[in-house]
Design a protein around this motif. Structure first.
Motif, PDB file in Angstrom:
ATOM      1  N   CYS A   1       0.808  -1.220   0.000  1.00  0.00           N
ATOM      2  CA  CYS A   1       0.000   0.000   0.000  1.00  0.00           C
ATOM      3  C   CYS A   1       0.842   1.272   0.000  1.00  0.00           C
ATOM      4  CB  CYS A   1      -0.937   0.009   1.205  1.00  0.00           C
ATOM      5  SG  CYS A   1      -2.197  -1.278   1.156  1.00  0.00           S
TER       6      CYS A   1
ATOM      7  N   ASP B   1      -8.783  -0.983  -0.820  1.00  0.00           N
ATOM      8  CA  ASP B   1      -8.524   0.388  -0.369  1.00  0.00           C
ATOM      9  C   ASP B   1      -7.728   1.165  -1.415  1.00  0.00           C
ATOM     10  OD1 ASP B   1      -8.538   2.543   1.584  1.00  0.00           O
ATOM     11  OD2 ASP B   1      -6.420   2.072   1.907  1.00  0.00           O
TER      12      ASP B   1
ATOM     13  N   ASP C   1      -9.751   1.705  -4.616  1.00  0.00           N
ATOM     14  CA  ASP C   1     -10.695   2.816  -4.468  1.00  0.00           C
ATOM     15  C   ASP C   1      -9.988   4.163  -4.632  1.00  0.00           C
ATOM     16  OD1 ASP C   1     -12.745   1.019  -4.032  1.00  0.00           O
ATOM     17  OD2 ASP C   1     -12.812   1.342  -1.849  1.00  0.00           O
ATOM     18  N   GLU C   2      -8.819   4.282  -4.028  1.00  0.00           N
ATOM     19  CA  GLU C   2      -8.054   5.526  -4.139  1.00  0.00           C
ATOM     20  C   GLU C   2      -7.632   5.772  -5.587  1.00  0.00           C
ATOM     21  OE1 GLU C   2      -4.245   7.618  -1.989  1.00  0.00           O
ATOM     22  OE2 GLU C   2      -5.457   6.208  -0.851  1.00  0.00           O
TER      23      GLU C   2
END
Length: 79
Positions: free
Chosen positions: A6, A38, A41-42
């Motif tokens: 991430c 996550d 989505d970003e």
């Protein structure tokens, strides 16, 4: 290829969206996005914003506004 994680994906997201990474880095981030909701989505938000900016940059100002801005700039510079 290894999953980049991430932190790396988010740090390089802008370059990823503009395809400014090496093939290996691009592939690593794409692989990560495929498995991380996550970060995916970003990336989606980033794509939407990037597309909106691209569309906005294609628009041109009306001729009357362009003339008004140039005239005001010339007045400002002259003083």
């Amino acid at each position: 290829m290894t999953d980049c994680g991430c932190e790396k994906a988010k740090a390089d997201l802008e370059e990823y969206l503009h395809q400014e990474l090496s093939r290996e880095e691009y592939s690593d981030i794409a692989e990560h996005l495929a498995h991380c909701a996550d970060c995916s989505d970003e990336a989606h938000v980033g794509r939407v914003l990037t597309d909106a900016v691209r569309r906005a940059c294609r628009d041109t100002a009306p001729e009357a506004l362009r003339v008004q801005v140039i005239t005001q700039l010339r007045v400002t510079i002259a003083h």
